[in-house]
Design a protein around this motif. Structure first.
Motif, PDB file in Angstrom:
ATOM      1  N   ALA A  36       0.834  -1.203   0.000  1.00  0.00           N
ATOM      2  CA  ALA A  36       0.000   0.000   0.000  1.00  0.00           C
ATOM      3  C   ALA A  36       0.869   1.254   0.000  1.00  0.00           C
ATOM      4  O   ALA A  36       0.588   2.224  -0.718  1.00  0.00           O
ATOM      5  N   ARG A  37       1.922   1.242   0.782  1.00  0.00           N
ATOM      6  CA  ARG A  37       2.818   2.401   0.854  1.00  0.00           C
ATOM      7  C   ARG A  37       3.614   2.568  -0.439  1.00  0.00           C
ATOM      8  O   ARG A  37       3.697   3.662  -1.001  1.00  0.00           O
ATOM      9  N   LEU A  38       4.222   1.495  -0.931  1.00  0.00           N
ATOM     10  CA  LEU A  38       5.080   1.591  -2.107  1.00  0.00           C
ATOM     11  C   LEU A  38       4.295   1.902  -3.377  1.00  0.00           C
ATOM     12  O   LEU A  38       4.781   2.642  -4.245  1.00  0.00           O
ATOM     13  N   SER A  39       3.089   1.356  -3.510  1.00  0.00           N
ATOM     14  CA  SER A  39       2.301   1.635  -4.713  1.00  0.00           C
ATOM     15  C   SER A  39       1.945   3.115  -4.795  1.00  0.00           C
ATOM     16  O   SER A  39       1.844   3.685  -5.885  1.00  0.00           O
ATOM     17  N   PHE A 109       8.437  -4.196  -7.680  1.00  0.00           N
ATOM     18  CA  PHE A 109       7.909  -3.026  -8.391  1.00  0.00           C
ATOM     19  C   PHE A 109       8.822  -2.633  -9.546  1.00  0.00           C
ATOM     20  O   PHE A 109       8.344  -2.320 -10.650  1.00  0.00           O
ATOM     21  N   GLN A 110      10.117  -2.625  -9.309  1.00  0.00           N
ATOM     22  CA  GLN A 110      11.058  -2.243 -10.364  1.00  0.00           C
ATOM     23  C   GLN A 110      10.924  -3.151 -11.579  1.00  0.00           C
ATOM     24  O   GLN A 110      10.816  -2.673 -12.718  1.00  0.00           O
ATOM     25  N   TYR A 111      10.924  -4.454 -11.356  1.00  0.00           N
ATOM     26  CA  TYR A 111      10.808  -5.395 -12.473  1.00  0.00           C
ATOM     27  C   TYR A 111       9.457  -5.256 -13.168  1.00  0.00           C
ATOM     28  O   TYR A 111       9.367  -5.369 -14.396  1.00  0.00           O
ATOM     29  N   ASP A 112       8.406  -5.021 -12.395  1.00  0.00           N
ATOM     30  CA  ASP A 112       7.079  -4.888 -12.985  1.00  0.00           C
ATOM     31  C   ASP A 112       7.018  -3.661 -13.886  1.00  0.00           C
ATOM     32  O   ASP A 112       6.456  -3.715 -14.985  1.00  0.00           O
ATOM     33  N   VAL A 113       7.606  -2.556 -13.443  1.00  0.00           N
ATOM     34  CA  VAL A 113       7.650  -1.342 -14.264  1.00  0.00           C
ATOM     35  C   VAL A 113       8.456  -1.592 -15.533  1.00  0.00           C
ATOM     36  O   VAL A 113       8.025  -1.269 -16.654  1.00  0.00           O
ATOM     37  N   ILE A 114       9.633  -2.191 -15.370  1.00  0.00           N
ATOM     38  CA  ILE A 114      10.540  -2.389 -16.505  1.00  0.00           C
ATOM     39  C   ILE A 114       9.945  -3.332 -17.546  1.00  0.00           C
ATOM     40  O   ILE A 114       9.884  -3.017 -18.744  1.00  0.00           O
ATOM     41  N   PHE A 115       9.463  -4.494 -17.108  1.00  0.00           N
ATOM     42  CA  PHE A 115       9.015  -5.498 -18.067  1.00  0.00           C
ATOM     43  C   PHE A 115       7.606  -5.232 -18.587  1.00  0.00           C
ATOM     44  O   PHE A 115       7.276  -5.644 -19.695  1.00  0.00           O
ATOM     45  N   ARG A 116       6.774  -4.537 -17.805  1.00  0.00           N
ATOM     46  CA  ARG A 116       5.451  -4.198 -18.326  1.00  0.00           C
ATOM     47  C   ARG A 116       5.582  -3.248 -19.515  1.00  0.00           C
ATOM     48  O   ARG A 116       4.840  -3.325 -20.490  1.00  0.00           O
TER      49      ARG A 116
END
Length: 223
Positions: A36-39, A109-116
């Motif tokens: 919740a905080r990081l998103s 989060f980093q991988y999700d941003v990069i690969f999405r």
């Protein structure tokens, strides 16, 4: 052989075995709290559930077959990029577990941003790849915060003994100091421009490179 079971939370599948069930329930609460905080800070949400695999001890953790590589005693946790699996052990300290859990979730989060976005691959130009200080420093900063006596002591020692690195030098080195110096740099950015800027830089850097991301967002070059 571990009899893995699953706790399903809103955003995660938490894999555990019966000996650690009570702690696993706490871990499920902790990772949703960190999510919740990081998103909010990183301005990003997962589209699919992410796996969290937890072990009752570091000895059990070192036996994992979720990774092909060997894990030594110094490894506190791992996030596997292709399947976004976060893997870590309980250590007996909830404070330390929360730190490592949040650190690995930042990598998620980093991988999700990069690969999405589909912008990062082994074929990407070197200038577009995200250096270790960027990735690990961010994970340390967002999991520990702005006040960290451990990193401050490293920075003081580096200044006094002449091994403090410029960002250009940090770009060329992948070692333990990338964690400490990178965290210190993100602490500076967060305190001066706000933590939301960390999310903006994460969104931009895979697309346009770290140098341009900093220049367009902060109005300063890396130098």
């Amino acid at each position: 052989t571990f009899d893995f079971q699953v706790i399903r939370t809103e955003n995660f599948d938490v894999y555990y075995y019966p000996q650690e069930r009570e702690a696993a329930i706490d871990a499920a609460r902790m990772i949703e709290r960190s999510y919740a905080r990081l998103s909010r800070i990183l301005q990003h949400e997962f589209r699919e559930r992410k796996p969290l695999i937890i072990y009752a001890s570091h000895t059990d953790f070192q036996q994992t077959n979720a990774l092909a590589s060997f894990l030594d005693e110094s490894t506190g946790g791992v996030t596997e990029s292709l399947k976004s699996r976060m893997i870590l052990p309980f250590t007996g300290s909830y404070a330390e577990f929360d730190h490592v859990l949040t650190h690995e979730l930042v990598h998620g989060f980093q991988y999700d941003v990069i690969f999405r976005r589909g912008v990062m691959s082994d074929a990407a130009p070197f200038s577009m790849r995200l250096p270790l200080w960027f990735m690990e420093g961010m994970a340390e900063y967002l999991s520990i915060g702005r006040i960290d006596a451990h990193t401050v002591s490293w920075l003081r020692d580096a200044v006094l003994n002449g091994y403090l690195r410029s960002i250009g030098e940090m770009n060329q080195r992948d070692d333990y100091l990338s964690y400490r110096f990178g965290q210190s740099l993100w602490q500076y950015i967060g305190s001066k421009w706000g933590d939301e800027v960390v999310g903006i830089l994460l969104q931009k850097a895979p697309r346009i490179g770290v140098e341009r991301a900093f220049a367009t967002t902060l109005g300063l070059s890396l130098d």
